[in-house]
Design an enzyme around this catalytic site. Structure first.
Site, PDB file in Angstrom:
ATOM      1  N   ASN A  27       0.814  -1.208   0.000  1.00 36.47           N
ATOM      2  CA  ASN A  27       0.000   0.000   0.000  1.00 36.47           C
ATOM      3  C   ASN A  27       0.848   1.258   0.000  1.00 36.47           C
ATOM      4  OD1 ASN A  27      -2.671  -0.797  -0.198  1.00 36.47           O
ATOM      5  ND2 ASN A  27      -2.756  -1.387   1.925  1.00 36.47           N
ATOM      6  N   ASP A  77      -0.465   1.982   5.722  1.00 34.15           N
ATOM      7  CA  ASP A  77      -1.099   2.189   4.428  1.00 34.15           C
ATOM      8  C   ASP A  77      -0.233   3.141   3.614  1.00 34.15           C
ATOM      9  OD1 ASP A  77      -2.880   2.207   2.339  1.00 34.15           O
ATOM     10  OD2 ASP A  77      -4.598   2.809   3.511  1.00 34.15           O
TER      11      ASP A  77
END
Length: 98
Positions: A27, A77
């Site tokens: 990510n 993330d």
């Protein structure tokens, strides 16, 4: 993956793998201010890795930079480095930046 510049079977530039292992879900990819280190998050394993980066060669010197503690909610993330080279990571599901 990276375009190699060399022609593949169809005459188009060929793709080649630049990571030496399999990961679950990337990510984030970001770079140190000087461009020589690439950071990479694998969200399901909650790990952040660093690699030595050369724009014309393979990644090398994979190392674990951070593994999130079990008690910390969310997962790594998006991320970015600041001008001083510190990496800032968004924790999906936790509404936090560390």
């Amino acid at each position: 993956w990276r375009l190699s510049g060399a022609a593949g079977p169809t005459g188009a530039p060929a793709m080649r793998e630049i990571l030496d292992y399999k990961f679950r879900c990337s990510n984030c990819v970001c770079f140190s201010p000087d461009g020589t280190t690439m950071y990479f998050t694998d969200t399901p394993t909650r790990r952040i890795f660093a690699f030595d980066y050369c724009p014309t060669g393979a990644l090398s010197n994979r190392r674990l930079v951070y593994e999130m503690p079990a008690g910390l909610p969310g997962g790594p993330d998006g991320a970015q480095t600041d001008a001083d080279g510190f990496i800032w990571v968004c924790l999906s599901g936790a509404s936090q930046v560390v």
